[in-house]
Design a protein around this motif. Structure first.
Motif, PDB file in Angstrom:
ATOM      1  N   SER A 111      -2.737  18.559  -5.155  1.00  0.00           N
ATOM      2  CA  SER A 111      -2.476  17.417  -5.248  1.00  0.00           C
ATOM      3  C   SER A 111      -2.992  16.721  -6.329  1.00  0.00           C
ATOM      4  N   ILE A 138       5.786   7.891  -1.360  1.00  0.00           N
ATOM      5  CA  ILE A 138       5.003   7.540  -0.549  1.00  0.00           C
ATOM      6  C   ILE A 138       4.726   6.546   0.969  1.00  0.00           C
ATOM      7  N   ASN A 142       2.929   8.296   4.336  1.00  0.00           N
ATOM      8  CA  ASN A 142       2.317   7.578   5.385  1.00  0.00           C
ATOM      9  C   ASN A 142       3.069   7.023   6.957  1.00  0.00           C
ATOM     10  N   VAL A 185       0.361  14.952   1.651  1.00  0.00           N
ATOM     11  CA  VAL A 185      -0.492  14.294   2.063  1.00  0.00           C
ATOM     12  C   VAL A 185      -1.074  13.799   1.431  1.00  0.00           C
ATOM     13  N   ASN A 186      -2.036  14.096   0.686  1.00  0.00           N
ATOM     14  CA  ASN A 186      -2.912  13.926  -0.681  1.00  0.00           C
ATOM     15  C   ASN A 186      -2.334  13.473  -1.871  1.00  0.00           C
ATOM     16  N   GLY A 189      -1.369  10.067  -1.449  1.00  0.00           N
ATOM     17  CA  GLY A 189      -3.261   9.332  -1.486  1.00  0.00           C
ATOM     18  C   GLY A 189      -2.517   8.885  -3.109  1.00  0.00           C
ATOM     19  N   TYR A 190      -3.227  10.007  -3.619  1.00  0.00           N
ATOM     20  CA  TYR A 190      -3.980  10.392  -5.265  1.00  0.00           C
ATOM     21  C   TYR A 190      -3.142   8.775  -5.797  1.00  0.00           C
ATOM     22  N   MET A 192      -0.738   6.164  -4.506  1.00  0.00           N
ATOM     23  CA  MET A 192      -0.774   5.167  -4.348  1.00  0.00           C
ATOM     24  C   MET A 192      -2.049   4.641  -5.106  1.00  0.00           C
ATOM     25  N   TRP A 193      -2.994   5.328  -4.506  1.00  0.00           N
ATOM     26  CA  TRP A 193      -4.419   4.375  -5.289  1.00  0.00           C
ATOM     27  C   TRP A 193      -4.233   4.606  -6.614  1.00  0.00           C
ATOM     28  N   TYR A 236     -13.227   8.819  -2.959  1.00  0.00           N
ATOM     29  CA  TYR A 236     -12.534   9.840  -2.009  1.00  0.00           C
ATOM     30  C   TYR A 236     -12.347  10.949  -2.578  1.00  0.00           C
ATOM     31  N   SER A 240     -11.922  14.367   0.186  1.00  0.00           N
ATOM     32  CA  SER A 240     -10.588  15.101   0.493  1.00  0.00           C
ATOM     33  C   SER A 240     -10.678  16.001   0.380  1.00  0.00           C
TER      34      SER A 240
END
Length: 314
Positions: A111, A138, A142, A185-186, A189-190, A192-193, A236, A240
């Motif tokens: 991830s 993404i 989500n 999922v991670n 998240g990574y 997106m951020w 974060y 995670s």
């Protein structure tokens, strides 16, 4: 920073004690059959009372709580009641943790590499086809319930790639899909951020000034944008990572992986109160540890960040 760490450590200990207390009280409200084992229906009332008395469940609640704290402090979570009767919970966990640890570490590595790389490319090629595909990924991760795409992967990808549908410790091919599924999922998240923070940094005045001075795009990205964009993500990452290493409850159950995640589901179904409380405490401890490590990681990524209040506060 040392002062802050001591303060956070004290807060974490208090929070953990509060969680342990709540878990203890909730389990004491559960039916007493959860402490009697699978033969509870065949026992007489005298036999039931004898077992409950020997377990200390007839002592005053304050006495029970004190013994509970003492046992937890020494790493004694009690013995399993129905999952593996009379076997220490700590012994059961020793057999389960390596599987969750392995899949967690592999999933974290995947991830981080894939997610951060996706975020960087999406930010640098904003509004391109790659950016749109990444954004679609993404959104799907989500918006769609995880059970849907986990089942889709297990049912269709296993047939397409000829991979085993269930985990087998002696077949390395059966380790592939669970690790990939656990990282989805991670990864989203990574990505997106990282994209969000990089886009924010690329629009800042210092980047425009650097470009006006003739600084190469490569140097701007490597020495300024990436570093500054990674700082807020650092907070974060530990949480995670710890949650992933602890194991995905659904994925481990789905692929029949003998790890901590599947164990929690099994313990709840079997009403094994001792095993449940041990697992809940471990998961809670990992979550609290992740929050503290997140603040530390953020300061290491950017020494300018001060964790202690100065003047106007944090």
């Amino acid at each position: 920073m040392i002062k802050y760490l001591f303060k956070r450590l004290a807060q974490s200990i208090f929070t953990l004690i509060l969680i342990i207390t709540v878990v203890f009280l909730l389990l004491r409200l559960m039916p007493e059959e959860g402490y009697l084992g699978t033969n509870a229906d065949k026992m007489s009332n005298i036999q039931k009372e004898t077992i409950l008395t020997n377990l200390g469940l007839r002592d005053p609640i304050i006495v029970q709580l004190g013994k509970f704290y003492k046992n937890i402090a020494t790493g004694d979570f009690g013995k399993s009641i129905t999952y593996r009767p009379d076997i220490k919970v700590s012994e059961i966990l020793k057999q389960k943790i390596p599987y969750s640890l392995y899949f967690g570490l592999v999933a974290v590595g995947l991830s981080l590499v894939v997610g951060v790389s996706m975020g960087i490319i999406m930010a640098r090629r904003k509004n391109s086809i790659f950016d749109k595909l990444g954004t679609g990924y993404i959104v799907i991760i989500n918006a769609v319930p995880a059970a849907v795409y986990y089942l889709a992967i297990q049912l269709y990808v296993t047939n397409t790639l000829k991979l085993p549908i269930l985990f087998d410790k002696d077949n390395i091919a059966s380790w592939i899909l669970p690790a990939i599924s656990m990282s989805l999922v991670n990864t989203a998240g990574y990505a997106m951020w990282m994209r969000r923070y990089m886009v924010d940094e690329l629009n800042r005045d210092y980047v425009k000034l650097a470009r006006a001075k003739g600084v190469s795009e490569k140097n701007i990205m490597a020495h300024h944008v990436l570093r500054n964009a990674f700082v807020p993500m650092a907070q974060y990452l530990p949480a995670s990572i710890l949650y992933t290493i602890a194991g995905s409850i659904y994925i481990e159950s789905l692929y029949s992986i003998p790890g901590m995640g599947g164990l929690l589901v099994d313990a709840i179904q079997r009403q094994d109160n001792s095993l449940v409380q041990g697992l809940v405490i471990i998961y809670s401890s990992l979550g609290i540890l992740g929050l503290v490590l997140g603040d530390i990681a953020m300061t290491l990524a950017d020494p300018r960040i001060k964790l202690e209040k100065t003047g106007g506060g944090r």
